[in-house]
Design a protein around this motif. Structure first.
Motif, PDB file in Angstrom:
ATOM      1  N   ARG A 398       6.206   0.344   6.907  1.00  0.00           N
ATOM      2  CA  ARG A 398       6.577  -0.692   6.055  1.00  0.00           C
ATOM      3  C   ARG A 398       5.117  -1.416   5.474  1.00  0.00           C
ATOM      4  O   ARG A 398       5.207  -2.734   4.846  1.00  0.00           O
ATOM      5  CB  ARG A 398       7.315  -1.758   6.507  1.00  0.00           C
ATOM      6  N   THR A 399       3.941  -0.626   5.774  1.00  0.00           N
ATOM      7  CA  THR A 399       2.650  -1.344   5.167  1.00  0.00           C
ATOM      8  C   THR A 399       1.966  -0.352   4.599  1.00  0.00           C
ATOM      9  O   THR A 399       2.076   1.193   5.110  1.00  0.00           O
ATOM     10  CB  THR A 399       1.963  -1.700   6.529  1.00  0.00           C
ATOM     11  N   GLY A 400       1.133  -0.426   3.704  1.00  0.00           N
ATOM     12  CA  GLY A 400       0.410   0.408   3.092  1.00  0.00           C
ATOM     13  C   GLY A 400      -0.894   0.851   3.803  1.00  0.00           C
ATOM     14  O   GLY A 400      -1.421   0.344   4.716  1.00  0.00           O
ATOM     15  N   ALA A 401      -1.544   2.036   3.587  1.00  0.00           N
ATOM     16  CA  ALA A 401      -2.586   2.451   4.428  1.00  0.00           C
ATOM     17  C   ALA A 401      -3.833   2.821   3.404  1.00  0.00           C
ATOM     18  O   ALA A 401      -4.946   3.161   4.013  1.00  0.00           O
ATOM     19  CB  ALA A 401      -2.212   3.728   4.851  1.00  0.00           C
ATOM     20  N   GLY A 402      -3.824   2.102   2.231  1.00  0.00           N
ATOM     21  CA  GLY A 402      -5.097   2.402   1.323  1.00  0.00           C
ATOM     22  C   GLY A 402      -5.084   3.846   1.020  1.00  0.00           C
ATOM     23  O   GLY A 402      -4.299   4.546   0.750  1.00  0.00           O
ATOM     24  N   SER A 403      -6.406   4.189   0.724  1.00  0.00           N
ATOM     25  CA  SER A 403      -6.807   5.257   0.196  1.00  0.00           C
ATOM     26  C   SER A 403      -6.398   6.552   1.348  1.00  0.00           C
ATOM     27  O   SER A 403      -7.123   6.166   2.409  1.00  0.00           O
ATOM     28  CB  SER A 403      -8.018   5.338  -0.429  1.00  0.00           C
ATOM     29  N   LEU A 404      -5.882   7.540   0.929  1.00  0.00           N
ATOM     30  CA  LEU A 404      -5.617   8.657   1.797  1.00  0.00           C
ATOM     31  C   LEU A 404      -5.818   9.978   1.187  1.00  0.00           C
ATOM     32  O   LEU A 404      -5.302  10.100   0.099  1.00  0.00           O
ATOM     33  CB  LEU A 404      -4.131   8.565   2.750  1.00  0.00           C
ATOM     34  N   ASN A 405      -6.273  10.908   1.828  1.00  0.00           N
ATOM     35  CA  ASN A 405      -6.306  12.334   1.254  1.00  0.00           C
ATOM     36  C   ASN A 405      -5.346  12.956   1.656  1.00  0.00           C
ATOM     37  O   ASN A 405      -4.564  12.458   2.600  1.00  0.00           O
ATOM     38  CB  ASN A 405      -7.789  13.084   1.540  1.00  0.00           C
ATOM     39  N   LEU A 406      -4.801  14.138   1.208  1.00  0.00           N
ATOM     40  CA  LEU A 406      -3.536  14.742   1.651  1.00  0.00           C
ATOM     41  C   LEU A 406      -3.536  15.251   3.027  1.00  0.00           C
ATOM     42  O   LEU A 406      -2.447  15.022   3.566  1.00  0.00           O
ATOM     43  CB  LEU A 406      -3.280  16.175   0.775  1.00  0.00           C
ATOM     44  N   GLU A 407      -4.775  15.604   3.647  1.00  0.00           N
ATOM     45  CA  GLU A 407      -4.567  16.016   5.096  1.00  0.00           C
ATOM     46  C   GLU A 407      -4.224  14.777   6.038  1.00  0.00           C
ATOM     47  O   GLU A 407      -3.310  14.702   6.731  1.00  0.00           O
ATOM     48  CB  GLU A 407      -6.069  16.262   5.646  1.00  0.00           C
ATOM     49  N   GLN A 408      -4.873  13.560   5.508  1.00  0.00           N
ATOM     50  CA  GLN A 408      -4.617  12.336   6.213  1.00  0.00           C
ATOM     51  C   GLN A 408      -3.115  11.934   6.155  1.00  0.00           C
ATOM     52  O   GLN A 408      -2.682  11.356   6.894  1.00  0.00           O
ATOM     53  CB  GLN A 408      -5.611  11.135   5.866  1.00  0.00           C
ATOM     54  N   LEU A 411      -0.774  13.988   8.355  1.00  0.00           N
ATOM     55  CA  LEU A 411      -0.939  13.388   9.784  1.00  0.00           C
ATOM     56  C   LEU A 411      -0.251  12.177   9.857  1.00  0.00           C
ATOM     57  O   LEU A 411       0.307  11.577  11.058  1.00  0.00           O
ATOM     58  CB  LEU A 411      -2.525  13.335  10.207  1.00  0.00           C
ATOM     59  N   LYS A 412      -0.335  11.180   9.012  1.00  0.00           N
ATOM     60  CA  LYS A 412       0.330   9.855   9.120  1.00  0.00           C
ATOM     61  C   LYS A 412       1.540  10.079   8.439  1.00  0.00           C
ATOM     62  O   LYS A 412       2.272   8.834   8.796  1.00  0.00           O
ATOM     63  CB  LYS A 412      -0.426   8.795   8.327  1.00  0.00           C
ATOM     64  N   SER A 413       2.173  10.973   7.952  1.00  0.00           N
ATOM     65  CA  SER A 413       3.345  11.180   7.416  1.00  0.00           C
ATOM     66  C   SER A 413       3.734  10.065   6.366  1.00  0.00           C
ATOM     67  O   SER A 413       4.899   9.329   6.543  1.00  0.00           O
ATOM     68  CB  SER A 413       4.532  11.292   8.427  1.00  0.00           C
ATOM     69  N   ASP A 414       2.901   9.917   5.479  1.00  0.00           N
ATOM     70  CA  ASP A 414       2.867   8.871   4.649  1.00  0.00           C
ATOM     71  C   ASP A 414       3.774   9.138   3.271  1.00  0.00           C
ATOM     72  O   ASP A 414       3.703   9.977   2.431  1.00  0.00           O
ATOM     73  CB  ASP A 414       1.499   8.484   4.153  1.00  0.00           C
ATOM     74  N   ASN A 415       4.856   8.224   3.226  1.00  0.00           N
ATOM     75  CA  ASN A 415       5.876   8.335   2.112  1.00  0.00           C
ATOM     76  C   ASN A 415       5.170   8.004   0.738  1.00  0.00           C
ATOM     77  O   ASN A 415       5.710   8.981  -0.054  1.00  0.00           O
ATOM     78  CB  ASN A 415       7.036   7.493   2.317  1.00  0.00           C
ATOM     79  N   SER A 416       4.506   7.327   0.640  1.00  0.00           N
ATOM     80  CA  SER A 416       4.053   6.830  -0.550  1.00  0.00           C
ATOM     81  C   SER A 416       3.115   7.852  -1.285  1.00  0.00           C
ATOM     82  O   SER A 416       3.219   8.291  -2.526  1.00  0.00           O
ATOM     83  CB  SER A 416       3.059   5.548  -0.446  1.00  0.00           C
ATOM     84  N   VAL A 417       2.383   8.507  -0.497  1.00  0.00           N
ATOM     85  CA  VAL A 417       1.199   9.324  -0.836  1.00  0.00           C
ATOM     86  C   VAL A 417       2.045  10.741  -1.409  1.00  0.00           C
ATOM     87  O   VAL A 417       1.922  11.383  -2.344  1.00  0.00           O
ATOM     88  CB  VAL A 417       0.325   9.960   0.026  1.00  0.00           C
ATOM     89  N   PHE A 418       3.144  10.921  -0.580  1.00  0.00           N
ATOM     90  CA  PHE A 418       3.583  12.237  -0.949  1.00  0.00           C
ATOM     91  C   PHE A 418       4.877  12.012  -1.865  1.00  0.00           C
ATOM     92  O   PHE A 418       4.840  12.873  -2.844  1.00  0.00           O
ATOM     93  CB  PHE A 418       4.399  12.764   0.303  1.00  0.00           C
ATOM     94  N   ILE A 419       5.426  11.049  -2.217  1.00  0.00           N
ATOM     95  CA  ILE A 419       6.126  10.745  -3.360  1.00  0.00           C
ATOM     96  C   ILE A 419       5.309  10.834  -4.882  1.00  0.00           C
ATOM     97  O   ILE A 419       5.717  11.459  -5.715  1.00  0.00           O
ATOM     98  CB  ILE A 419       7.240   9.495  -3.374  1.00  0.00           C
TER      99      ILE A 419
END
Length: 660
Positions: A398-408, A411-419
């Motif tokens: 329920r918190t953002g992780a800032g700037s992430l590349n696709l590999e990161q 590994l974090k399984s970030d919903n925001s980046v993938f949508i």
């Protein structure tokens, strides 16, 4: 020869009538021997017997050399004592039977020889008419001229009914020995052989299961006759008679009903039925060798039991060999006696973040550099786009992780980046990639699918196969359960001789450099502090966690260089939330599923601990400048209308479907 029959049946209308009926019978050479069929048996990859496909008639023909002499002698003694002296019809026996039946005022004895019964079983109908009896006698004499006595006796012992148990009829001595004594036929004792020999005349009346007293009386009659004919000594007969027949001494057998790996067995049976139909599968005498590895099956159940015993949720495991699509394991914690539903092959469940791998593969096959392509992670991310109208996505924390590349982000399984990545690629491209990987379940091409928000869900079987496509260097296999089918004729179908449905089917779907790039990222998900750290097996391996919204389904799907495995955990029926079940924490893909996967794969991988195969050509990629990506920027939050603004409704399954 038929004159004796004429005399015996003179009351039926005279010699001329009998001869005319006999002459109307076609020559034996023109008659086709009936194919009575035989049961089909299924085996594991190592040759271990899994079980027999259920049939109403249990028939397993064997050679005469496998039938013990005591059983042959017992049968001749009680059924046809002049078998080796008559020429197909026993006229003395017919006369004796006629006298005995006249005295009794009813039919007590028959005059049929073993040869006549073979004719009845294999060449003509079994209707009870005088015409049939006359034809039977003529054909029996012809059969004696064409076949040896041994051939006739062996054919009889393989085709005569010995009674019914549990709704299945034992046809032939091999099945009868198993049904009544749970023995190989060549292991029968004298008293057991005598009991079987006495059954064909009246299998129901003499059944040791129903009437042990009548069965014993009939057995003793057979033993007495054997002693009278010098086949055994009087002492041998007396000693055998001393053994009481009762429900305790008759073991019975589950040989034809007991099955190992019942869920996989049913899967194989269904595949066979699709190809051959019920008659061939149940009566065709098939010997089917499958892909299943019993050691892996045992390891899978042990891993599940070791983590979930007493906890509550169920689990299913499927392993695929990436080089050919062979199903090496298909196991679950379900109890077959309570439910025939195969969680591993039929259970369609929401995959959660496992489906992000489909989106990652869609990006990689387009040549997107996973390390220089970045997105801004924030929670919530409000999606508002013509492709994905109005809904809110939260990260698992329920918190953002800032700037992430696709590999990161993987590994974090970030919903925001993938949508956001799914919006940039287009959900139709994600759907196509999933299909190319091997997903066959219903896909709509929604953005929500990248987070695991599917209409119906996917099965562990197809999910394992999709990951096998990645580790195989981009070759998609058709999951295969059958490697060889042997037919009673001696024909063996394997390899290219198998029906198309069962052959290995491989198609190049991705470039090896693309899949290897995915392998390297997913390998870090286990070896680095990724979400799959609990799946570490101490050898090269990669994989992805998946957890659905409200923690109703949890997955770990991964691979070693030689095996791809999907592990699912959840409640099969009511989709209960798995909150607080993992040491007070909620169950997600990195907990029980990853641990079960790791425990299992440590055993399943065997002694091999090698590296993944590198492609011959390098991965060619470039930074991706999508509409929502922050590639080449400072990663500040965007005000792009595709991911900002108020939520206006949309697919509820996508709200946070890809957690963990």
């Amino acid at each position: 020869m038929l004159m004796a029959v004429c005399v015996a049946l003179a009351g039926l209308g005279g010699v001329g009538y009998v001869l005319s009926i006999a002459n109307s019978a076609p020559p034996l050479a023109e008659l086709k021997m009936a194919d009575q069929g035989q049961i089909s048996t299924v085996y594991a990859s190592g040759g271990e017997r899994l079980g027999v496909i259920q049939a109403e008639e249990l028939r397993q023909p064997i050679s005469g050399s496998e039938i013990p002499k005591i059983l042959k002698d017992a049968t001749i003694a009680i059924e046809d004592e002049r078998f080796f002296s008559h020429s197909g019809v026993d006229y003395e026996g017919i006369a004796r039977a006629a006298v005995e039946n006249a005295k009794a005022g009813s039919t007590r004895e028959g005059g049929s020889t073993i040869t006549q019964q073979v004719i009845r079983n294999l060449y003509i109908s079994n209707e009870r008419t005088y015409e049939r009896k006359i034809k039977e006698a003529k054909l029996a004499e012809e059969l004696e001229q064409e076949r040896s006595k041994d051939w006739i006796l062996n054919k009889y012992l393989n085709t005569v009914p010995y009674g019914t148990a549990g709704g299945q009829s034992a046809i032939g001595v091999r099945a009868a020995a198993r049904v009544y004594f749970d023995k190989r036929v060549d292991d029968l004792d004298l008293d057991e052989a005598a009991l079987l020999a006495g059954l064909p005349q009246a299998p129901t009346d003499y059944s040791p299961f129903r009437s042990p007293g009548a069965a014993q009386q009939r057995r003793d009659e057979v033993l007495g006759k054997m002693a009278e004919l010098g086949m055994v000594t009087r002492k041998q007969a007396t000693d055998a008679m001393a053994r009481e027949v009762d429900t305790d001494s008759i073991k019975g057998s589950k040989f034809f009903t007991q099955r190992r790996e019942k869920y996989f067995f049913d899967y194989v049976k269904d595949e066979l039925l699709k190809e051959y139909g019920a008659k061939t599968v149940r009566q065709g005498g098939l010997k089917v060798t499958t892909t299943i590895d019993l050691a892996k099956q045992q390891a899978a159940r042990k891993a599940i039991q070791g983590r979930l015993a007493g906890v509550g949720p169920s689990s299913a495991i499927v392993s695929i060999d990436p080089k050919n699509g062979y199903i090496k394991a298909m196991a679950s914690s379900a109890e077959y006696g309570r439910s025939k539903f195969n969680l591993a092959a039929q259970g369609k469940r929401q995959p959660g973040s496992v489906f992000k791998v489909m989106t990652l593969m869609a990006a990689l096959r387009r040549g997107v550099d996973p390390r220089s392509t970045t997105y801004t992670s924030r929670s919530p991310t409000v999606v508002r786009d013509r492709l994905c109208p109005g809904y809110e996505v939260n990260t698992y924390s329920r918190t953002g992780a800032g700037s992430l590349n696709l590999e990161q982000a993987t590994l974090k399984s970030d919903n925001s980046v993938f949508i956001q990545l799914a919006l940039d690629l287009g959900p139709a491209e994600v759907k196509k990639t999933a299909r190319d990987l091997g997903i066959r379940s219903r896909l709509e091409g929604y953005c929500a699918e990248t987070l695991g928000g599917l209409t119906d869900g996917i099965t562990p079987l197809e999910t394992a196969n999709a990951f096998a496509t990645i580790v195989s260097g981009g070759y998609r296999n058709r999951p295969t359960a059958i490697t060889k089918i042997a037919f009673p004729s001696g024909r063996v179908a394997k390899g290219s001789k198998l029906p198309e449905r069962f052959r290995i089917k491989r198609k190049k779907a991705f470039d090896a450099a693309v899949t290897y790039e995915a392998v390297k990222i997913l390998e870090k998900n286990i070896s680095a502090p990724g979400t799959g750290a609990n799946a570490d097996i101490g050898c090269p391996a990669g994989g992805k966690t998946g957890t659905t919204d409200k923690n109703t389904d949890a997955w770990f799907v991964g691979f070693t260089p030689r095996l791809a495995t999907a592990t699912w955990v959840g409640f099969p029926k009511d989709r209960t939330q798995m909150n607080g079940l993992y040491n007070g924490r909620n169950v997600d893909g990195g907990t029980f599923p990853a641990e079960i996967w790791g425990d299992y794969m440590k055993k399943a991988k065997g002694s091999f601990c090698g590296d993944f195969k590198k492609p011959s050509t390098p991965f060619t990629s470039a930074p991706f400048f999508g509409r929502l990506s922050r590639t080449g920027t400072d990663g500040a939050a965007t005000d792009d209308p595709a991911t900002r603004g108020p939520a206006t409704g949309g697919p509820a399954a996508a709200t946070a479907g890809g957690a963990g």
